[in-house]
Design a protein around this motif. Sequence first.
Motif, PDB file in Angstrom:
ATOM      1  N   GLY A 152      67.739  59.949 101.449  1.00 43.26           N
ATOM      2  CA  GLY A 152      68.207  60.949 100.497  1.00 43.26           C
ATOM      3  C   GLY A 152      68.674  60.398  99.173  1.00 43.26           C
ATOM      4  N   ALA A 153      68.514  59.100  98.953  1.00 40.41           N
ATOM      5  CA  ALA A 153      69.007  58.477  97.719  1.00 40.41           C
ATOM      6  C   ALA A 153      67.868  57.907  96.883  1.00 40.41           C
ATOM      7  N   ALA A 154      66.709  58.552  96.889  1.00 41.23           N
ATOM      8  CA  ALA A 154      65.548  58.027  96.183  1.00 41.23           C
ATOM      9  C   ALA A 154      65.811  57.839  94.697  1.00 41.23           C
ATOM     10  N   GLN A 155      66.596  58.735  94.095  1.00 36.60           N
ATOM     11  CA  GLN A 155      66.831  58.640  92.655  1.00 36.60           C
ATOM     12  C   GLN A 155      67.586  57.375  92.270  1.00 36.60           C
ATOM     13  N   SER A 156      68.245  56.758  93.223  1.00 37.07           N
ATOM     14  CA  SER A 156      68.930  55.490  92.933  1.00 37.07           C
ATOM     15  C   SER A 156      67.941  54.388  92.566  1.00 37.07           C
ATOM     16  N   TYR A 157      66.666  54.579  92.926  1.00 37.05           N
ATOM     17  CA  TYR A 157      65.643  53.578  92.666  1.00 37.05           C
ATOM     18  C   TYR A 157      64.668  54.053  91.587  1.00 37.05           C
ATOM     19  N   ASN A 158      65.032  55.121  90.899  1.00 37.53           N
ATOM     20  CA  ASN A 158      64.167  55.697  89.885  1.00 37.53           C
ATOM     21  C   ASN A 158      64.382  54.984  88.551  1.00 37.53           C
ATOM     22  N   ASN A 159      64.039  53.700  88.536  1.00 36.16           N
ATOM     23  CA  ASN A 159      64.161  52.913  87.314  1.00 36.16           C
ATOM     24  C   ASN A 159      62.768  52.625  86.765  1.00 36.16           C
ATOM     25  N   GLY A 160      62.664  51.832  85.748  1.00 33.19           N
ATOM     26  CA  GLY A 160      61.379  51.596  85.119  1.00 33.19           C
ATOM     27  C   GLY A 160      60.548  50.500  85.732  1.00 33.19           C
ATOM     28  N   PHE A 161      61.003  49.904  86.827  1.00 34.73           N
ATOM     29  CA  PHE A 161      60.299  48.770  87.428  1.00 34.73           C
ATOM     30  C   PHE A 161      59.253  49.235  88.451  1.00 34.73           C
ATOM     31  N   SER A 162      58.171  48.476  88.528  1.00 37.28           N
ATOM     32  CA  SER A 162      57.140  48.782  89.516  1.00 37.28           C
ATOM     33  C   SER A 162      56.773  47.520  90.284  1.00 37.28           C
ATOM     34  N   TRP A 163      56.637  47.656  91.584  1.00 42.36           N
ATOM     35  CA  TRP A 163      56.266  46.549  92.463  1.00 42.36           C
ATOM     36  C   TRP A 163      54.779  46.599  92.828  1.00 42.36           C
ATOM     37  N   ALA A 164      54.031  47.435  92.139  1.00 41.90           N
ATOM     38  CA  ALA A 164      52.587  47.541  92.415  1.00 41.90           C
ATOM     39  C   ALA A 164      51.848  47.892  91.132  1.00 41.90           C
ATOM     40  N   LEU A 165      50.636  47.376  91.012  1.00 46.14           N
ATOM     41  CA  LEU A 165      49.786  47.639  89.855  1.00 46.14           C
ATOM     42  C   LEU A 165      48.425  48.136  90.315  1.00 46.14           C
ATOM     43  N   ALA A 166      47.846  49.065  89.555  1.00 48.46           N
ATOM     44  CA  ALA A 166      46.458  49.481  89.749  1.00 48.46           C
ATOM     45  C   ALA A 166      45.692  49.041  88.513  1.00 48.46           C
ATOM     46  N   VAL A 167      44.751  48.106  88.692  1.00 47.65           N
ATOM     47  CA  VAL A 167      44.051  47.492  87.561  1.00 47.65           C
ATOM     48  C   VAL A 167      42.582  47.922  87.579  1.00 47.65           C
ATOM     49  N   PRO A 168      42.111  48.612  86.524  1.00 48.28           N
ATOM     50  CA  PRO A 168      40.748  49.167  86.522  1.00 48.28           C
ATOM     51  C   PRO A 168      39.708  48.199  85.982  1.00 48.28           C
TER      52      PRO A 168
END
Length: 424
Positions: free
Chosen positions: A353-369
Amino acid sequence: MRKILVNTLLIAVVIASALTACVRDNFRYYGYEDQLEGYFPVDSIEKGHTWALTNNCTSFVRGDVDGAAKVCILSGDPFTSTGVEILAEASTNSRVSKQLNYMVPSAQSKIFAVVLDDDGKYLRIAQASTNQETITLGTTEPTGTPNTVSRQRIFYCFEADYPNPGDWDYNDVVMSITKEPTDNEEVVALKVRLDAVGYLSQIAAAIRLVGYSYESVDITQDEASTFVREPDRERLFIKQSDMKLKALNGNAVINLFDDAHLAMFHLASDGSVYRRYFNTIQSPTSSNNGAVQPPVLVTYYINFHDAYQARNFTLAEIDPFIVVQYGQTGDNFWEVHTYPYKLSEVLFNYYNGAAQSYNNGFSWALAVPYGKFRYPLEEQAIGERKNTIVAGAYQESGHSWGEWILDHAKAQDWYLYPAAGAVY
C-alpha cells in the motif's frame, strides 16, 4: 548485484552512508532519496522524465497497387539503408487500405510505407513522417536491389537491486523481444531471447500483456526451445509452472522462467544451479565468475481470437519484468519493471500500500529500440555525467546517456554510440 560501485567521483561520506544503509537485507526508507542520488551516475534526472525511447504511432496507408499482398511500415528505406526494421505489417489486396499501429524510436522522424507482392517483391515505397495520419502510395515501382530487413527488436535491460541503488550497468538480466505475424491472422508470435545474466543470485521473469485479460487470450509455446530446463525442479520465486498466469489485475501474463541462470544453462554436475556472469564479462575466467553462453530464444504464440487485435498488437503493450528476492530467505519478492510500469504489482503485493513512496524519477529497467544494442560490461555504468565528468559505456558528446537523463529531448539516439571497451 552486491558489488561496490566503481565511481571515484562520489564524496566519501556519501559512499560510506550508502554502503551501510543500502544493503538489500536491511533496507531503510529514511534517507532513501539521498542514497539514490549519491549512487546515481548523473547529477540529476529531469523532472517528469519518462525514460521512454519510443513513440506509439498510427498511420493509414492507402493506394491502388496491382498484385499487392502485404503492406509494411519500415524504419528506413531498404534500397539505400542497411539495418532496416519492420515496425508493422498486414496482409492486403490490390486496393490497399490499412490502418497500422507501430512503435518507432523517438530519435526517428521518418518512416517508409511499402507494398510487396506474394514473392516479396517491392511494388511501392513511400516516405512519410512518423505518426503521419494518412500515407498515400504513389504509382512508381521502386528499382534496384533492396537490402534485407529484419523484425523490430527491443532490448529490455534490468538492474536487480531494486529498490536499492545498483551499479547501473543494466545487465543483471538482458532480454530482447520481437513480434511477428503467423499464418493464422488471429495469432502473433512473440520471440523472447535471453541474452545475458549479470547477477549471481536467482532472478525470475515474466511478461504481462497490458490490457489483455487472462480469459481473452491463449498462450502456447514452440517446443523447439524452452527456458524450463528442469521442469521437475522446485520453483522458488514464480511457483506456478503454468505458461499463462493471471495478474493481480486480471491481465494475462507469460511465465518465462523461475531462474535466469538455469534458463540459460543446465545444472552443474552436483545438481546445483551454475551461477556465473553469463555474457557480461569480456574475458571470462573462473576467478571472475564469468562465462560465455549462447543466448536462448523461445517463441510464444498469443492467440487473440481476433484478427484486428492481433494485427494492431505492438510491443508497446507488453510489460516484461523480473522478480527478485528481498533478503536472503523467505517469500518477499519485488518486481522490476520499465519506468511506465514501475509501480505495478503484477504477481506480488510487495509495496504493502505504499507504492507512492517509490514514485521517484529513477528507473531500474530500460527498453532500448535498437536491434544491435550493445549493453554495458559488468560493473560499467551505462553512462556517467557527474561533477562535470563524463564517462561510462555511452558517453559520446552530444549523444550520451547522461545528456538524455538530464533532458529527455536530447541525445535520444545515445544507444548508437557505445564507448570502445565498455560494452559487450
